[in-house]
Design a protein around this motif. Structure first.
Motif, PDB file in Angstrom:
ATOM      1  N   THR A  84      -4.978   0.021   6.231  1.00  0.00           N
ATOM      2  CA  THR A  84      -4.904  -0.294   4.799  1.00  0.00           C
ATOM      3  C   THR A  84      -5.637   0.774   3.989  1.00  0.00           C
ATOM      4  O   THR A  84      -5.127   1.260   2.968  1.00  0.00           O
ATOM      5  CB  THR A  84      -5.528  -1.672   4.531  1.00  0.00           C
ATOM      6  OG1 THR A  84      -4.865  -2.629   5.350  1.00  0.00           O
ATOM      7  CG2 THR A  84      -5.384  -2.066   3.071  1.00  0.00           C
ATOM      8  N   GLU A  85      -6.832   1.137   4.463  1.00  0.00           N
ATOM      9  CA  GLU A  85      -7.608   2.160   3.744  1.00  0.00           C
ATOM     10  C   GLU A  85      -6.874   3.498   3.734  1.00  0.00           C
ATOM     11  O   GLU A  85      -6.798   4.187   2.710  1.00  0.00           O
ATOM     12  CB  GLU A  85      -8.979   2.340   4.410  1.00  0.00           C
ATOM     13  CG  GLU A  85      -9.913   1.146   4.229  1.00  0.00           C
ATOM     14  CD  GLU A  85     -11.174   1.265   5.081  1.00  0.00           C
ATOM     15  OE1 GLU A  85     -12.158   0.602   4.742  1.00  0.00           O
ATOM     16  OE2 GLU A  85     -11.164   2.017   6.077  1.00  0.00           O
ATOM     17  N   ILE A  86      -6.328   3.883   4.892  1.00  0.00           N
ATOM     18  CA  ILE A  86      -5.632   5.170   5.000  1.00  0.00           C
ATOM     19  C   ILE A  86      -4.389   5.186   4.106  1.00  0.00           C
ATOM     20  O   ILE A  86      -4.135   6.139   3.370  1.00  0.00           O
ATOM     21  CB  ILE A  86      -5.274   5.454   6.477  1.00  0.00           C
ATOM     22  CG1 ILE A  86      -6.559   5.765   7.255  1.00  0.00           C
ATOM     23  CG2 ILE A  86      -4.275   6.596   6.602  1.00  0.00           C
ATOM     24  CD1 ILE A  86      -6.400   5.744   8.757  1.00  0.00           C
ATOM     25  N   SER A  87      -3.645   4.095   4.139  1.00  0.00           N
ATOM     26  CA  SER A  87      -2.440   3.996   3.308  1.00  0.00           C
ATOM     27  C   SER A  87      -2.801   4.045   1.821  1.00  0.00           C
ATOM     28  O   SER A  87      -2.114   4.701   1.025  1.00  0.00           O
ATOM     29  CB  SER A  87      -1.710   2.693   3.638  1.00  0.00           C
ATOM     30  OG  SER A  87      -0.648   2.491   2.747  1.00  0.00           O
ATOM     31  N   THR A  88      -3.901   3.373   1.463  1.00  0.00           N
ATOM     32  CA  THR A  88      -4.337   3.365   0.058  1.00  0.00           C
ATOM     33  C   THR A  88      -4.659   4.781  -0.414  1.00  0.00           C
ATOM     34  O   THR A  88      -4.283   5.192  -1.525  1.00  0.00           O
ATOM     35  CB  THR A  88      -5.581   2.455  -0.095  1.00  0.00           C
ATOM     36  OG1 THR A  88      -5.226   1.139   0.338  1.00  0.00           O
ATOM     37  CG2 THR A  88      -6.052   2.411  -1.547  1.00  0.00           C
TER      38      THR A  88
END
Lengths: 86, 467
Positions: B8-12
Motif C-alpha cells: 500500500t505504501e509503495i503503491s501510494t
C-alpha cells in the motif's frame, strides 16, 4: 525458522559442501579466499546447520545470534501503520 | 526516516509521483500476479526527444525480504523529478549531479523503474503469520513452496544440464519447490513476475523499447556486480550457454579446473570499469573513505554460481541479437551493519544513498555519451609462492607480485605473454598451492632449487636496468 548470521571459514572442499547442508542459506557472493587453502563466506544457518558445518571441520563465527537476527528483521518493519494482513 | 515497505505504501508513493510530476513520470501496468496483485512500473522522460532515447531499466523487489531496494528506487525517481521541477541539481554527500546533468538525463534517457517486482512475496513477508526471511514469490499461494524469480530466467535455467555433476553442486538453486536454495520453477520463465521483467528487458511491455542498460537492485552485500553469474568470463565464442556440446561438461568456478569460461561479448566488455564507477558513486554519496567502501566484482567471482538470473538474461540478449548491446549490473546495497535485509528507519538512509549514488552516476554516464571507463580485472594472488614461502608478506613473494603486476606489463614481451600466463596461473595456482602447502619439506626444496635462484636472478637483472 530462526536463523543466526555467521561467518564460515574452511578449506575449499569444506566450503563446497555448504550448499548441501540442510537449513543453511549461504550468501554466495560473499565468498572470498583468505589464504591459499582457506575460504570465508557469510551465511544464515539454523542451529542444526551450524552443528552440521562444524561437523565438516569448518569454523563458524556467530556475527548475530538468532535473537539478534529476529530483532533486526522486525526493526525493518517498525513504524508501519497498517495492520498485518491476516 | 520511515520508508515505504508495504504494498500500500509503495503503491501510494508511485501514484503520488505520477500525479505530482505528471509531465515527467508516468505509471504503467504489467500482468497481475497469481495472487491477483497489481504490478506497475514508472517511466521517466521529459518532452519529445529529437532522437530516440537510450532505454534504461532498473528493477527492485525481486526478493521479497529485501525491504530497501523498492523504496530507494522510488525515491530516486522523486529526486530526479523534483530536481527537474525546481531546475536544480542533486547533492548527496560528496556526490553532485548538476542541474544541467539532470536535464541531460531526462532528455537522453528513457528510464523505466519496476520498483516492486514480486508483490505477492512482499505481502507474505509482512503478513501474519508470514516469514520475514521469505525471498521467493507465492506460487502456489499457500504453503512454503514458491519460485525464486532470480533463478527462473531463461539462461542456463536447467543447471543440472548446463554443468557437470560436480559443478552443479556449487549452484545456489534447486529443483525442489520448498528447498532453501531457491526453487527454479516448472520451466524457464514460468513465473508471471519473470515474464513481466522479460517484457521490460525485451521491450514488449506497453510503451517500452528493448533495454540497453539493466540494473537489478538487491541487498545486502555492499557491492556492485557485473555478469556472468553462471561461470567465469571468457573469450572463446564457442563456449556459450546454448552450445549443447558443452552440456554436462561445464566446470563452474568452485573446482578451479578452468576448462570452460562463458563467452563474454566484447561489445559489453567495459563492465568492470562501469561497475567500479558505480561503486565510487555509492561511496561518494555516503562520503565513505578507507575500509568498508563499496566495491565492484563479477557475480561468479568466488566459489559458487547462480543460474537463471535476471542479469545474465539481460546480458545474453547481446549475444542473441548482434545488433543489440545490453550492459547489465546487479547492486547489492547496504551491509549487515546497515540492517541487512531489513534496515531500520535510522539505517535506511545509508542504504538509500548507496542506491542513489551508483544509479545517478550511471545515468549521468549513459546520458553523457562519453567513452566507457575501463578498469583491469582484479589481481590474482601469488598462491604458489605464498605456499612455498609460507608467508604472503615474504619479501620474495612481494617481489614476484611486483614483477608480475608492475614490471611485466611495461615490456613488450610481458604485455604479450603476461595476460595468458596470469589467466592460466589463476586457474592452476590455487590447487598447486594447496598441494604444496600440505608438503612442507617438498615446498622447502622447491623454494631453494626453483624460487630463490629465479628471484635472485630477476633482482640482479632489474638492478642492472636501474629498476
Amino acid at each position: 525458522m530462526a536463523v543466526s548470521f555467521v561467518e564460515i571459514s574452511g578449506t575449499l572442499e569444506q566450503m563446497r559442501q555448504l550448499l548441501a547442508v540442510d537449513g543453511m542459506e549461504v550468501m554466495i557472493h560473499s565468498a572470498s579466499q583468505i589464504a591459499p587453502d582457506r575460504w570465508r563466506v557469510e551465511a544464515y544457518p539454523t542451529q542444526a546447520a551450524i552443528a552440521a558445518v562444524q561437523g565438516l571441520g569448518a569454523t563458524v563465527t556467530v556475527i548475530r545470534t538468532e535473537d539478534e537476527v529476529t530483532a533486526q528483521l522486525e526493526a525493518g518493519w517498525a513504524g508501519v501503520d497498517e495492520p498485518p494482513i491476516a | 526516516m520511515e520508508y515505504p515497505r508495504t504494498l500500500t505504501e509503495i503503491s501510494t508513493v508511485e501514484i503520488a509521483l505520477a500525479t505530482h510530476y505528471s509531465g515527467v513520470v508516468t505509471q504503467q501496468a504489467l500482468t497481475q500476479t497469481v495472487g491477483g496483485r497489481a504490478v506497475t512500473y514508472l517511466q521517466i522522460a521529459k518532452g519529445i526527444a529529437p532522437e530516440p532515447r537510450i532505454p534504461v531499466l532498473f528493477v527492485g523487489g525481486i526478493h521479497a525480504r529485501e525491504l530497501a531496494p523498492p523504496a530507494a528506487l522510488l525515491s530516486l525517481v522523486g529526486l530526479l523529478a523534483k530536481a527537474d521541477a525546481t531546475s536544480s541539481g542533486i547533492t548527496i554527500g560528496r556526490l553532485t549531479i548538476s542541474a544541467a546533468d539532470v536535464q541531460l538525463i531526462l532528455a537522453k534517457v528513457e528510464l523505466c523503474v519496476l520498483a516492486m517486482a514480486n508483490p505477492d512475496g512482499r505481502d507474505y513477508v509482512y503478513s501474519t503469520p508470514g516469514d520475514r526471511m521469505w525471498r521467493k514469490n507465492r506460487n502456489p499461494p499457500l504453503g512454503n513452496e514458491g519460485v525464486d524469480i532470480n533463478r527462473n530466467f531463461d539462461i542456463a535455467w536447467d543447471f543440472e544440464k548446463y554443468y557437470d555433476s560436480s559443478a552443479a553442486k556449487d549452484v545456489k538453486a534447486s529443483k525442489i519447490p520448498a528447498h532453501q536454495l531457491g526453487y527454479i520453477g516448472h520451466h524457464a520463465g514460468s513465473e508471471i513476475e519473470t515474464q513481466n521483467i522479460v517484457a521490460l528487458i525485451d521491450g514488449t511491455a506497453p510503451g517500452v523499447r528493448p533495454a540497453e542498460w539493466f540494473v537489478d537492485v538487491h541487498s545486502h552485500h555492499g557491492t556492485v556486480f557485473y555478469p556472468w553469474a553462471l561461470e567465469t568470463n571468457g573469450s572463446d565464442h564457442t563456449m556459450h550457454w546454448r552450445n549443447a556440446a558443452w552440456d554436462n561438461r561445464r566446470d563452474g568456478v568452485g573446482n578451479f579446473r578452468g576448462d570452460y569460461a562463458e563467452y563474454f561479448p566484447p561489445k559489453a566488455a567495459p563492465r568492470r570499469g562501469i561497475a567500479s564507477m558505480m561503486a565510487i558513486g555509492s561511496n561518494d554519496a555516503n562520503s565513505r573513505s578507507g575500509s568498508g567502501k563499496v566495491g565492484a566484482k563479477q557475480l561468479a567471482e568466488g566459489l559458487y554460481t547462480a543460474t537463471g538470473t535476471s542479469v545474465d538474461y539481460a546480458l545474453s540478449r547481446s549475444i542473441l541479437d548482434p545488433n543489440r548491446t545490453v550492459f547489465a549490473f546487479a547492486i547489492e546495497c547496504g551491509t549487515p551493519s546497515d540492517g541487512g535485509f531489513a534496515p531500520s528507519a535510522t539505517q535506511y538512509p545509508t542504504v538509500e544513498k548507496d542506491v542513489h549514488g551508483s544509479l545517478l552516476v550511471l545515468l549521468r554516464h549513459i546520458a553523457s555519451g562519453v567513452a566507457h571507463p575501463v578498469v583491469g580485472e582484479p589481481k590474482i594472488g601469488c598462491f604458489v609462492a605464498t605456499a612455498v614461502y609460507g608467508d604472503p608478506g615474504h619479501r620474495d613473494v612481494a617481489f614476484l607480485r611486483r614483477l608480475r603486476d608492475e614490471v611485466l606489463p611495461t615490456t613488450r614481451a610481458g604485455r604479450r605473454i603476461g595476460p595468458p600466463i596470469v589467466r592460466v596461473y589463476g586457474r592452476l595456482g590455487p590447487p598447486a598451492a594447496r598441494w604444496l602447502a600440505a608438503k612442507p619439506r617438498l615446498a622447502g626444496v622447491v623454494r631453494r632449487v626453483a624460487f630463490e635462484p629465479t628471484v635472485n636472478a630477476c633482482r640482479q637483472l632489474l638492478r642492472e636496468e636501474g629498476r
